[in-house]
Design a protein around this motif. Structure first.
Motif, mmCIF file in Angstrom:
data_model
loop_
_atom_site.group_PDB
_atom_site.id
_atom_site.type_symbol
_atom_site.label_atom_id
_atom_site.label_comp_id
_atom_site.label_asym_id
_atom_site.label_seq_id
_atom_site.Cartn_x
_atom_site.Cartn_y
_atom_site.Cartn_z
ATOM 1 N N MET A 9 1.192 -1.193 -0.321
ATOM 2 C CA MET A 9 0.087 -0.392 0.112
ATOM 3 C C MET A 9 1.076 1.205 0.178
ATOM 4 N N GLY A 10 0.924 2.100 -0.807
ATOM 5 C CA GLY A 10 1.173 3.221 -1.184
ATOM 6 C C GLY A 10 0.328 4.472 -0.284
ATOM 7 N N ARG A 11 1.037 6.047 -0.444
ATOM 8 C CA ARG A 11 0.252 7.152 -0.099
ATOM 9 C C ARG A 11 -0.195 8.085 -1.056
ATOM 10 N N ALA A 31 0.751 11.278 -7.990
ATOM 11 C CA ALA A 31 2.407 11.083 -7.695
ATOM 12 C C ALA A 31 2.356 10.045 -6.139
ATOM 13 N N ILE A 32 2.458 8.821 -6.055
ATOM 14 C CA ILE A 32 2.657 7.973 -5.139
ATOM 15 C C ILE A 32 3.928 7.523 -4.151
ATOM 16 N N SER A 33 3.947 8.177 -3.068
ATOM 17 C CA SER A 33 5.120 7.781 -2.223
ATOM 18 C C SER A 33 4.901 6.178 -1.119
ATOM 19 N N GLY A 34 6.175 6.092 -0.614
ATOM 20 C CA GLY A 34 5.896 4.379 0.066
ATOM 21 C C GLY A 34 5.652 2.886 -1.250
ATOM 22 N N ALA A 35 6.072 3.378 -2.160
ATOM 23 C CA ALA A 35 5.933 1.871 -3.329
ATOM 24 C C ALA A 35 7.371 1.540 -3.096
ATOM 25 N N ARG A 36 8.567 1.546 -2.172
ATOM 26 C CA ARG A 36 9.845 1.188 -2.356
ATOM 27 C C ARG A 36 9.956 -0.431 -2.867
ATOM 28 N N ASP A 37 8.982 -1.406 -2.193
ATOM 29 C CA ASP A 37 8.957 -2.865 -2.503
ATOM 30 C C ASP A 37 9.114 -3.030 -3.606
ATOM 31 N N GLU A 62 13.687 6.208 -5.590
ATOM 32 C CA GLU A 62 13.371 4.947 -5.109
ATOM 33 C C GLU A 62 12.482 4.606 -4.093
ATOM 34 N N ASP A 63 11.315 5.523 -3.662
ATOM 35 C CA ASP A 63 10.198 5.420 -2.989
ATOM 36 C C ASP A 63 9.058 5.651 -3.943
ATOM 37 N N THR A 64 8.679 7.016 -4.689
ATOM 38 C CA THR A 64 7.868 7.565 -4.853
ATOM 39 C C THR A 64 7.838 7.009 -7.009
ATOM 40 N N PHE A 65 6.663 7.061 -7.113
ATOM 41 C CA PHE A 65 6.539 7.316 -8.789
ATOM 42 C C PHE A 65 4.966 8.231 -9.317
#
Length: 234
Positions: A9-11, A31-37, A62-65
């Motif tokens: 889950m991203g934010r 734009a979404i963060s928390g997506a490192r995985d 590394e963490d957002t897209f």
């Protein structure tokens, strides 16, 4: 192609109605963060499903897209209602050779559905949802597949007249998807089973005749057989 098994889950970092940057493409962007995985093997142009909606990565760290949102996407999904900080379901496109744990999910949202009832039962939760497009009910069957905000779930009950269906979510799923953060009245993205849609399309075309012209379809073939029988009798 996706499986409906949410990876993380991203934010929401930002929802922009008119993004004039190169990555925004002079349209809406998200734009979404928390997506490192899920970004360790990401490339520009890759597909990532956000709440079940297949979208193209136009920028990433590394963490957002970031992804662009077409007007059709905004009109058919719940993505336009997202606010900064809202959690979203994320899944990368299926890689060849990986275990297939859900069902065939295209990431092409059919419509939204409204949560009309939430009922806890022991450690599980029942959700009753009303579909915005009643034409989809033909493809929603008890014990069939459905993707709700991109999550592969099993349909429990269906009421065609009142346009609702139910799903039950087990405890494990509750901690890995966004559904439990929503309340009665919230809208979720719905994608019905693509295999069911293809079967309906093919059988409807056969029964009605693909062109609608005389001499096509099963009904026309039956008429020809009846005419031949009647002519022999006379």
């Amino acid at each position: 192609m996706f499986t409906g098994i949410i990876e993380c889950m991203g934010r929401v970092v930002e929802f922009t109605r008119l993004d004039t940057t190169e990555a925004g493409g002079n349209g809406a962007s998200l734009a979404i963060s928390g997506a490192r995985d899920i970004l360790n093997d990401c490339h520009l142009g890759d597909s990532i499903a956000i709440n079940g909606t297949c979208l193209t990565v136009t920028e990433f760290t590394e963490d957002t897209f970031k992804v662009g949102l077409a007007p059709e996407t905004l009109s058919r999904t719940n993505l336009g209602q997202l606010q900064t900080g809202d959690p979203v379901n994320l899944e990368r496109a299926l890689a060849a050779g990986h275990r297939f744990g859900g069902h065939f999910v295209q990431g092409h949202i059919d419509a939204t559905a409204e949560i009309i009832e939430i009922t806890p039962e022991e450690n599980s939760i029942w959700y009753k949802l009303r579909v915005s497009d009643p034409g989809l009910l033909h493809s929603i069957i008890p014990k069939g597949f459905i993707a709700v905000d991109g999550t592969s779930l099993t349909v429990c009950d269906v009421n065609d007249e009142e346009r609702w269906f139910t799903i039950m979510m087990i405890a494990y799923t509750q901690t890995h998807v966004v559904m439990p953060t929503k309340s009665v009245g919230s809208l979720v993205n719905i994608e019905v089973d693509m295999l069911g849609k293809y079967v309906e399309k093919v059988t409807t075309s056969i029964l009605r005749g693909t062109s609608g012209a005389e001499g096509t379809g099963i009904s026309s073939e039956i008429e020809r057989v009846v005419r031949r029988v009647l002519q022999k009798d006379h």
